[in-house]
Design a protein around this motif. Structure first.
Motif, mmCIF file in Angstrom:
data_model
loop_
_atom_site.group_PDB
_atom_site.id
_atom_site.type_symbol
_atom_site.label_atom_id
_atom_site.label_comp_id
_atom_site.label_asym_id
_atom_site.label_seq_id
_atom_site.Cartn_x
_atom_site.Cartn_y
_atom_site.Cartn_z
ATOM 1 N N ALA A 70 -7.608 -12.716 39.761
ATOM 2 C CA ALA A 70 -7.617 -11.947 38.514
ATOM 3 C C ALA A 70 -6.774 -10.690 38.643
ATOM 4 O O ALA A 70 -6.568 -10.172 39.741
ATOM 5 C CB ALA A 70 -9.042 -11.545 38.150
ATOM 6 N N THR A 71 -6.325 -10.212 37.494
ATOM 7 C CA THR A 71 -5.783 -8.868 37.382
ATOM 8 C C THR A 71 -6.813 -8.054 36.620
ATOM 9 O O THR A 71 -7.214 -8.432 35.513
ATOM 10 C CB THR A 71 -4.450 -8.853 36.617
ATOM 11 O OG1 THR A 71 -3.502 -9.641 37.335
ATOM 12 C CG2 THR A 71 -3.924 -7.433 36.459
ATOM 13 N N LEU A 72 -7.272 -6.973 37.227
ATOM 14 C CA LEU A 72 -8.212 -6.058 36.585
ATOM 15 C C LEU A 72 -7.445 -4.792 36.236
ATOM 16 O O LEU A 72 -6.927 -4.109 37.126
ATOM 17 C CB LEU A 72 -9.377 -5.737 37.517
ATOM 18 C CG LEU A 72 -10.394 -4.726 37.001
ATOM 19 C CD1 LEU A 72 -11.042 -5.207 35.704
ATOM 20 C CD2 LEU A 72 -11.454 -4.457 38.060
ATOM 21 N N TYR A 73 -7.333 -4.498 34.963
ATOM 22 C CA TYR A 73 -6.639 -3.315 34.470
ATOM 23 C C TYR A 73 -7.674 -2.211 34.284
ATOM 24 O O TYR A 73 -8.685 -2.407 33.597
ATOM 25 C CB TYR A 73 -5.964 -3.641 33.137
ATOM 26 C CG TYR A 73 -5.410 -2.445 32.406
ATOM 27 C CD1 TYR A 73 -4.112 -2.009 32.643
ATOM 28 C CD2 TYR A 73 -6.177 -1.770 31.466
ATOM 29 C CE1 TYR A 73 -3.602 -0.917 31.958
ATOM 30 C CE2 TYR A 73 -5.676 -0.681 30.775
ATOM 31 C CZ TYR A 73 -4.381 -0.254 31.029
ATOM 32 O OH TYR A 73 -3.888 0.835 30.358
ATOM 33 N N HIS A 79 -5.064 -4.055 39.214
ATOM 34 C CA HIS A 79 -5.609 -4.343 40.540
ATOM 35 C C HIS A 79 -5.794 -5.846 40.677
ATOM 36 O O HIS A 79 -6.291 -6.497 39.761
ATOM 37 C CB HIS A 79 -6.964 -3.648 40.727
ATOM 38 C CG HIS A 79 -6.922 -2.193 40.428
ATOM 39 N ND1 HIS A 79 -6.600 -1.253 41.376
ATOM 40 C CD2 HIS A 79 -7.146 -1.517 39.277
ATOM 41 C CE1 HIS A 79 -6.641 -0.059 40.829
ATOM 42 N NE2 HIS A 79 -6.972 -0.179 39.551
ATOM 43 N N ARG A 80 -5.445 -6.388 41.844
ATOM 44 C CA ARG A 80 -5.625 -7.818 42.114
ATOM 45 C C ARG A 80 -7.027 -8.044 42.667
ATOM 46 O O ARG A 80 -7.492 -7.299 43.535
ATOM 47 C CB ARG A 80 -4.585 -8.285 43.131
ATOM 48 C CG ARG A 80 -4.689 -9.755 43.493
ATOM 49 C CD ARG A 80 -3.646 -10.091 44.569
ATOM 50 N NE ARG A 80 -3.819 -11.424 45.078
ATOM 51 C CZ ARG A 80 -3.207 -12.500 44.625
ATOM 52 N NH1 ARG A 80 -2.362 -12.387 43.608
ATOM 53 N NH2 ARG A 80 -3.423 -13.686 45.160
ATOM 54 N N MET A 81 -7.707 -9.068 42.147
ATOM 55 C CA MET A 81 -9.030 -9.430 42.634
ATOM 56 C C MET A 81 -9.044 -10.911 42.989
ATOM 57 O O MET A 81 -8.461 -11.725 42.270
ATOM 58 C CB MET A 81 -10.096 -9.149 41.569
ATOM 59 C CG MET A 81 -10.274 -7.688 41.255
ATOM 60 S SD MET A 81 -11.608 -7.420 40.053
ATOM 61 C CE MET A 81 -13.025 -7.926 41.017
ATOM 62 N N VAL A 86 -15.369 -7.384 44.466
ATOM 63 C CA VAL A 86 -16.178 -6.741 43.435
ATOM 64 C C VAL A 86 -15.342 -5.646 42.786
ATOM 65 O O VAL A 86 -14.713 -4.850 43.477
ATOM 66 C CB VAL A 86 -17.461 -6.121 44.042
ATOM 67 C CG1 VAL A 86 -18.214 -5.297 43.005
ATOM 68 C CG2 VAL A 86 -18.355 -7.208 44.609
ATOM 69 N N GLY A 87 -15.320 -5.614 41.462
ATOM 70 C CA GLY A 87 -14.630 -4.567 40.716
ATOM 71 C C GLY A 87 -15.647 -3.733 39.960
ATOM 72 O O GLY A 87 -16.691 -4.238 39.539
ATOM 73 N N LEU A 88 -15.338 -2.458 39.799
ATOM 74 C CA LEU A 88 -16.224 -1.539 39.081
ATOM 75 C C LEU A 88 -15.436 -0.824 38.003
ATOM 76 O O LEU A 88 -14.368 -0.265 38.263
ATOM 77 C CB LEU A 88 -16.826 -0.508 40.045
ATOM 78 C CG LEU A 88 -17.637 0.623 39.409
ATOM 79 C CD1 LEU A 88 -18.882 0.075 38.723
ATOM 80 C CD2 LEU A 88 -18.008 1.660 40.454
#
Length: 116
Positions: A70-73, A79-81, A86-88
């Motif tokens: 995933a790409t978390l914006y 950010h690459r996940m 875990v993303g916050l």
């Protein structure tokens, strides 16, 4: 909104795949303290699906990647996940998440914060 009690929560039926996205809710409700809303769901995105809408919330969100990339914006930075990460996203952050791979992306989302 109902008060949550300790227990086991099974996934509820979703609406099916829509626009390359699907979601299954596990729980939504208020913790006993009465001022904290807790929600958990599983999301699936197909490869090539558009990212979710850019959003901001009063609650915070935690993403736990099950499979895929995933790409978390978050607030202007991407950010690459990968599976296991875990993303916050803290309350008020501008964010979206997108499938950045060639296979299905699946992740759990836990939201914690005030009722909205």
């Amino acid at each position: 909104m109902r008060e949550l009690a300790s227990g086991v929560f099974k996934p509820q039926a979703g609406r099916g795949m829509q626009g390359g996205h699907e979601s299954h809710s596990f729980m939504t409700g208020m913790l006993k303290a009465g001022n904290i809303r807790l929600e958990m769901h599983e999301s699936v995105q197909q490869a090539g699906a558009p990212h979710e809408a850019i959003g901001t919330h009063k609650h915070s969100e935690i993403w736990l990647m099950q499979r895929g990339v995933a790409t978390l914006y978050l607030n202007g930075a991407e950010h690459r996940m990968e599976a296991g990460d875990v993303g916050l996203c803290c309350a008020g952050d501008e964010h979206w998440i997108a499938n950045a791979g060639e296979t299905e992306l699946a992740y759990f989302v836990v939201t914690v914060g005030p009722p909205e």
